[in-house]
Scaffold this active site. Structure first.
Site, PDB file in Angstrom:
ATOM      1  N   ARG A 179      -5.840  -2.329   4.309  1.00  6.68           N
ATOM      2  CA  ARG A 179      -4.638  -2.183   3.467  1.00  6.68           C
ATOM      3  C   ARG A 179      -3.357  -2.660   4.157  1.00  6.68           C
ATOM      4  NH1 ARG A 179      -8.292  -2.176   1.201  1.00  6.68           N
ATOM      5  NH2 ARG A 179      -9.402  -0.517   0.123  1.00  6.68           N
TER       6      ARG A 179
HETATM    7  C1  LIG Z   1      -3.539   3.523 -10.496  1.00  9.50           C
HETATM    8  C2  LIG Z   1      -3.530   2.787  -9.181  1.00  9.50           C
HETATM    9  C3  LIG Z   1      -4.731   2.462  -8.573  1.00  9.50           C
HETATM   10  C4  LIG Z   1      -4.749   1.767  -7.356  1.00  9.50           C
HETATM   11  N1  LIG Z   1      -5.939   1.462  -6.776  1.00  9.50           N
HETATM   12  C5  LIG Z   1      -5.960   0.733  -5.640  1.00  9.50           C
HETATM   13  C6  LIG Z   1      -7.200   0.373  -5.014  1.00  9.50           C
HETATM   14  O1  LIG Z   1      -8.281   0.712  -5.461  1.00  9.50           O
HETATM   15  N2  LIG Z   1      -7.149  -0.367  -3.884  1.00  9.50           N
HETATM   16  C7  LIG Z   1      -5.960  -0.781  -3.347  1.00  9.50           C
HETATM   17  O2  LIG Z   1      -5.982  -1.485  -2.330  1.00  9.50           O
HETATM   18  N3  LIG Z   1      -4.773  -0.437  -3.894  1.00  9.50           N
HETATM   19  C8  LIG Z   1      -4.752   0.293  -5.023  1.00  9.50           C
HETATM   20  N4  LIG Z   1      -3.553   0.638  -5.584  1.00  9.50           N
HETATM   21  C9  LIG Z   1      -2.305   0.219  -4.948  1.00  9.50           C
HETATM   22  C10 LIG Z   1      -1.719  -1.100  -5.547  1.00  9.50           C
HETATM   23  O3  LIG Z   1      -2.290  -1.372  -6.779  1.00  9.50           O
HETATM   24  C11 LIG Z   1      -1.958  -2.277  -4.615  1.00  9.50           C
HETATM   25  O4  LIG Z   1      -1.328  -2.049  -3.390  1.00  9.50           O
HETATM   26  C12 LIG Z   1      -1.413  -3.599  -5.237  1.00  9.50           C
HETATM   27  O5  LIG Z   1      -1.976  -4.681  -4.539  1.00  9.50           O
HETATM   28  C13 LIG Z   1       0.114  -3.699  -5.220  1.00  9.50           C
HETATM   29  O6  LIG Z   1       0.493  -4.850  -5.969  1.00  9.50           O
HETATM   30  P1  LIG Z   1       1.910  -4.914  -6.709  1.00  9.50           P
HETATM   31  O7  LIG Z   1       2.053  -6.256  -7.325  1.00  9.50           O
HETATM   32  O8  LIG Z   1       2.066  -3.760  -7.611  1.00  9.50           O
HETATM   33  O9  LIG Z   1       2.886  -4.803  -5.470  1.00  9.50           O
HETATM   34  P2  LIG Z   1       4.267  -4.017  -5.403  1.00  9.50           P
HETATM   35  O10 LIG Z   1       3.995  -2.557  -5.507  1.00  9.50           O
HETATM   36  O11 LIG Z   1       5.241  -4.596  -6.342  1.00  9.50           O
HETATM   37  O12 LIG Z   1       4.707  -4.363  -3.906  1.00  9.50           O
HETATM   38  C14 LIG Z   1       3.970  -3.866  -2.804  1.00  9.50           C
HETATM   39  C15 LIG Z   1       4.475  -4.564  -1.534  1.00  9.50           C
HETATM   40  O13 LIG Z   1       4.145  -5.965  -1.602  1.00  9.50           O
HETATM   41  C16 LIG Z   1       5.316  -6.743  -1.416  1.00  9.50           C
HETATM   42  N5  LIG Z   1       5.198  -7.965  -2.228  1.00  9.50           N
HETATM   43  C17 LIG Z   1       4.859  -8.051  -3.537  1.00  9.50           C
HETATM   44  N6  LIG Z   1       4.838  -9.356  -3.903  1.00  9.50           N
HETATM   45  C18 LIG Z   1       5.188 -10.076  -2.815  1.00  9.50           C
HETATM   46  C19 LIG Z   1       5.340 -11.473  -2.555  1.00  9.50           C
HETATM   47  N7  LIG Z   1       5.145 -12.406  -3.500  1.00  9.50           N
HETATM   48  N8  LIG Z   1       5.695 -11.874  -1.308  1.00  9.50           N
HETATM   49  C20 LIG Z   1       5.896 -10.950  -0.332  1.00  9.50           C
HETATM   50  N9  LIG Z   1       5.782  -9.622  -0.515  1.00  9.50           N
HETATM   51  C21 LIG Z   1       5.415  -9.188  -1.737  1.00  9.50           C
HETATM   52  C22 LIG Z   1       6.467  -5.874  -1.880  1.00  9.50           C
HETATM   53  O14 LIG Z   1       7.695  -6.310  -1.312  1.00  9.50           O
HETATM   54  C23 LIG Z   1       5.993  -4.517  -1.378  1.00  9.50           C
HETATM   55  O15 LIG Z   1       6.294  -4.374  -0.011  1.00  9.50           O
HETATM   56  C24 LIG Z   1      -3.524   1.367  -6.766  1.00  9.50           C
HETATM   57  C25 LIG Z   1      -2.303   1.709  -7.377  1.00  9.50           C
HETATM   58  C26 LIG Z   1      -2.307   2.413  -8.573  1.00  9.50           C
HETATM   59  C27 LIG Z   1      -0.997   2.734  -9.218  1.00  9.50           C
END
Ligand SMILES: Cc1cc2nc3c(=O)[nH]c(=O)nc-3n(C[C@H](O)[C@H](O)[C@H](O)COP(=O)(O)OP(=O)(O)OC[C@H]3O[C@@H](n4cnc5c(N)ncnc54)[C@H](O)[C@@H]3O)c2cc1C
Length: 292
Positions: free
Chosen positions: A170
């Site tokens: 992660r």
């Molecule tokens: C219901 C639920 C279930 C989940 N299940 C899982 C799971 O099974 N496994 C898992 O690993 N995670 C899980 N997660 C966590 C989450 O979904 C992941 O971490 C996901 O990859 C985050 O993506 P996001 O686009 O929402 O990122 P954001 O939340 O918008 O950002 C997360 C981080 O990434 C950075 N970021 C985003 N885009 C860029 C970019 N283009 N360039 C540089 N930095 C960037 C942001 O600045 C921030 O620091 C879950 C979350 C929820 C709410």
């Protein structure tokens, strides 16, 4: 504060960030922009550097907690069509970082390409997935990434090849970069088999998540060799609640918010849980959620 003329029309001031995150808490961003093209994104990044404004990239907000005071800088949202494109070339998927992971998976499965179908059901964008190395048991996004295109502080693009990318559980070495494109290496496989795997993964993943519409996130990373659900159970913290913030008793590992809550209340619960788990089990929990 003078942004370049070509991006001035994109800049919004004091933009509330809560509606853009899954937890829906926290304050506003001093500046906010949704660039429609790579050129506009480059210009915003170069402007922020020139003006000394800190900036952050927003994906789907599924792994972010915004502080009540908000962000004193520029938040850039990459959800525009041009920055979210997905193309299939031979055995590779090339995705704009604003593309949804779920769309990338559907494209791969539709093209008969295997490797990311096991991630079905994880919310978020390609940018969020590559920066946080999203994954499920025995399968992570980073292991499929063959190249990442980033923008440097002057607004210039460069490619990071596989050899310079590092992915751990992660996390990875892309924090603080601006990811604009990710190349994913896949293997040809029968579409029917991939559809079956994708559907099975989605069902398992969704059954473990709070229902759609719930303000729930994964606050902690699974500790080494254990699942966060087991650790919370052992520490007798399953269902632990303080006001509007709780550790879900039904969906272990999820922190949920009900009704009106502040970011401070969420942080307080995270702090207390971290302390209690350490005191009761000796395990030092690590946050998964990014605190802005
Ligand atoms: C219901 C639920 C279930 C989940 N299940 C899982 C799971 O099974 N496994 C898992 O690993 N995670 C899980 N997660 C966590 C989450 O979904 C992941 O971490 C996901 O990859 C985050 O993506 P996001 O686009 O929402 O990122 P954001 O939340 O918008 O950002 C997360 C981080 O990434 C950075 N970021 C985003 N885009 C860029 C970019 N283009 N360039 C540089 N930095 C960037 C942001 O600045 C921030 O620091 C879950 C979350 C929820 C709410």
């Amino acid at each position: 504060m003078e942004f370049s003329q070509s991006v001035q029309h994109l800049i919004r001031e004091n933009e509330p960030l809560a509606p853009l995150t899954w937890l829906q808490v926290g304050g506003a961003s001093r500046f906010y922009a949704e660039p429609c093209s790579l050129e506009e994104l480059r210009c915003l990044v170069a402007d922020a550097q020139r003006l000394g404004i800190p900036f952050r990239l927003l994906g789907d907000g599924s792994n972010i907690l915004v502080r009540d005071a908000g962000c004193d800088g520029l938040v850039i949202n990459l959800s525009s069509a041009e920055l979210s494109s997905i193309t299939v070339t031979e055995n590779k998927l090339i995705c704009g970082s604003g593309a949804r992971l779920s769309h990338a998976i559907s494209h791969a499965v539709g093209a008969g390409l295997a490797g990311i179908e096991y991630l079905a059901g994880i919310p978020g964008t390609i940018g969020g997935a590559v920066v946080g190395n999203a994954g499920v048991k025995n399968c992570d996004f980073g292991s499929r990434v063959t190249r990442v295109r980033i923008i440097d502080s002057e607004g210039l693009t460069s490619d990071l090849e596989r050899s310079s990318l590092q992915f751990g559980f992660r996390h990875g070495n892309l924090d603080g970069t601006v990811v604009v494109e990710v190349e994913i290496g896949l293997e040809p496989t029968a579409r029917e088999e991939l559809t079956r795997r994708m559907q099975a993964a989605w069902i398992v993943q969704r059954a473990a998540q709070p229902p759609s519409g719930t303000r729930g996130v994964q606050a902690f990373v699974d500790p080494d060799g254990a699942s966060i659900a087991e650790v919370l159970e052992e520490a007798a913290l399953k269902g632990y609640t303080e006001g509007p913030v709780a550790l879900s008793s039904e969906f272990p590992g999820f922190l949920v918010v009900n009704g009106v809550a502040s970011s401070d209340q969420v942080l307080a619960l995270i702090g207390k849980v971290t302390q209690s788990v350490h005191a009761r089990t000796g395990i030092q929990l690590q946050p998964q959620l990014r605190i802005w």
